[in-house]
Design a protein around this motif. Structure first.
Motif: not given
Length: 495
Positions: A8-9, A61, A158, A274
């Motif tokens: 994730f980011g 991510c 994600v 996130v």
């Protein structure tokens, strides 16, 4: 193998407009704004949009991930820069992904983020290959409107698929209802909103519990076992009311980030997800909802793999990477809410030759330069001749990606004669640590921070210019100070 989130980011713009400044400007006209004049909202720079923010969230991510295995890129937004061009395709190009993949845009509802995530999970379950899902939003607001106070700009991403997931997908449920609390008609720039009480009483408090109760029953998860409840709404206390109505623990209600970045529209369910994953412990259960013409409810359970995921900036890091902005006039200007005299230097036709744009897309959008296979010299742009004076080999250049390379500042100029939507125009020469140089535009330069030769720089995907006559945006990579980098300065820069 488990299906779920592999990585994730997130991304939030650096500038944070203080809400008190909006209330000072418009309180005489709409005194009710003073009640919303707390905290700050993330605002995109003039060269940012939903695409550029999605790219930055996706880059965050994909740290430590194998990009070659990605089979699709999905993007959700209600503020796409292009109505007829695959926005997700631009994101895939900027990430330098293979061409053998699917790209898909999801839009037309604030539920596009949560629904898109559900679609991505279903598709990844069927294909067996990872899918990158991004959600990004930069919505326009009328001056002196409550939305101007509560909205924010941002993105999250994600990577979903099967394997060593950091969060296992437990299940989901959707309640579809053509409940219209606000809308934006075709050809209109701004949302038209109905009263908040209607949204709260007939929307949130009646539709959302149906989705939550259904997903809990479907998955066999007890309401009391939910550790984090992500409800992406700016309205105060509604998440707590929903938790009480559905049996969720009050302590599970997640911060809606209204005080620190604002509500990021279709992206907000993923932004909150996130943010929750950043601090989640193995075994935590996260319930995330998305509201808009119905409600999506998804449950994830974190695994031991979350402890070994490579470090990333995510949402918390971008919340910390902030610059307080009290210049409300600048916000109006860069968002086109006032007409400014730009001067004769701005009177240039910015038409993009689409054939030239396509032929140079590897350089412009993928940031692909060259590496001489004879001597190993890196250079940008790629050419037929090696720039190393001790080599000069012809036809030896191989593709080499520069977008994620660290760099140092060699020279810079702050120019108030050259036209810039946000003067002065900052540009200069940067030198990549592994070799290669680039004369680049700079972005996100703090007016209180002095540029210095030798300082660390990194590249960000941004709007190069905007052809307002034809509605085309041209993208390129710009340099910005990298305050987190502690690498070695090149010899020339150090001197």
């Amino acid at each position: 193998m488990d299906l779920g989130i592999l990585a994730f980011g997130g991304y939030l713009p650096q500038s944070r407009l203080q809400r008190t400044e909006i209330a000072k400007m418009h309180g005489w006209y709409n005194p009710g704004l003073k009640g919303l004049a707390k905290g700050e909202r993330a605002i995109a720079n003039w060269d940012e949009d939903a695409i550029t923010m999605a790219v930055e969230a996706a880059r965050d991510c994909l740290k430590g991930q194998d990009r070659s295995s990605i089979s699709a890129v999905f993007m959700a937004s209600t503020s796409f820069p292009f109505e007829d061009r695959q926005n997700a395709g631009v994101v895939a190009e900027a990430l330098n992904l293979k061409s053998q993949l699917m790209t898909l845009d999801l839009a037309a509802s604030q539920r596009a983020g949560s629904s898109g995530l559900s679609v991505a999970l279903q598709a990844a379950n069927g294909s067996g290959a990872p899918i990158l899902f991004t959600a990004s939003e930069q919505r326009q607001t009328k001056a002196a409107s409550p939305q101007e106070m509560t909205y924010g700009d941002g993105a999250a991403a994600v990577l979903v698929g099967k394997g060593n997931v950091v969060a296992r997908f437990v299940g989901s449920h959707t309640e579809a209802a053509d409940f219209v609390d606000h809308f934006r008609g075709s050809g209109h720039d701004y949302d038209y909103a109905w009263e908040e009480r209607w949204l709260r009483d007939e929307g949130y408090l009646k539709i959302v519990p149906e989705a939550i109760n259904a997903v809990l029953e479907k998955t066999g998860v007890a309401a009391g076992d939910i550790n984090t409840f992500c409800f992406p709404a700016a309205m105060k206390r509604v998440a707590g009311m929903l938790a009480k109505k559905t049996g969720l623990n009050e302590t599970a209600v997640a911060d809606n980030l209204q005080a620190t970045c604002g509500e990021t529209g279709a992206a907000h369910p993923v932004v909150m997800l996130v943010h929750a994953l950043e601090t989640a412990k193995p075994g935590d259960k996260i319930l995330v909802t998305g509201f808009g013409q119905g409600c999506d409810a998804l449950i994830f359970e974190t695994t031991d793999a979350i402890k070994t995921l490579a470090p990333r900036t995510a949402i918390s890091g971008h919340l910390a990477r902030r610059r307080a902005d009290s210049n409300y006039a600048r916000f109006l200007t860069v968002n086109g809410l006032v007409t400014m005299e730009e001067g004769i230097r701005a009177e240039v036709d910015k038409q993009t030759g689409l054939s030239t744009h396509y032929r140079n897309r590897d350089m412009a959008q993928r940031m692909i330069g060259g590496c001489c296979k004879e001597c190993g010299t890196l250079q940008f742009p790629k050419s037929n001749v090696c720039v190393n004076p001790n080599c000069g080999a012809i036809g030896t250049q191989e593709d080499h990606a520069f977008a994620d390379k660290k760099a140092r500042l060699n020279s810079f100029t702050s120019d108030r004669l050259t036209y810039s939507p946000d003067p002065p125009a900052h540009y200069g020469m940067i030198q990549f640590e592994d070799g290669g140089r680039l004369m680049a535009d700079f972005t996100d330069i703090d007016p209180d921070q002095d540029l210095q030769v030798g300082m660390a720089m990194k590249l960000m995907f941004r709007v190069k210019d905007h052809d307002k006559n034809r509605g085309f945006r041209r993208y390129f990579w710009k340099a910005t100070p990298d305050n987190d980098y502690q690498g070695t300065a090149p010899a020339e820069a150090a001197e």
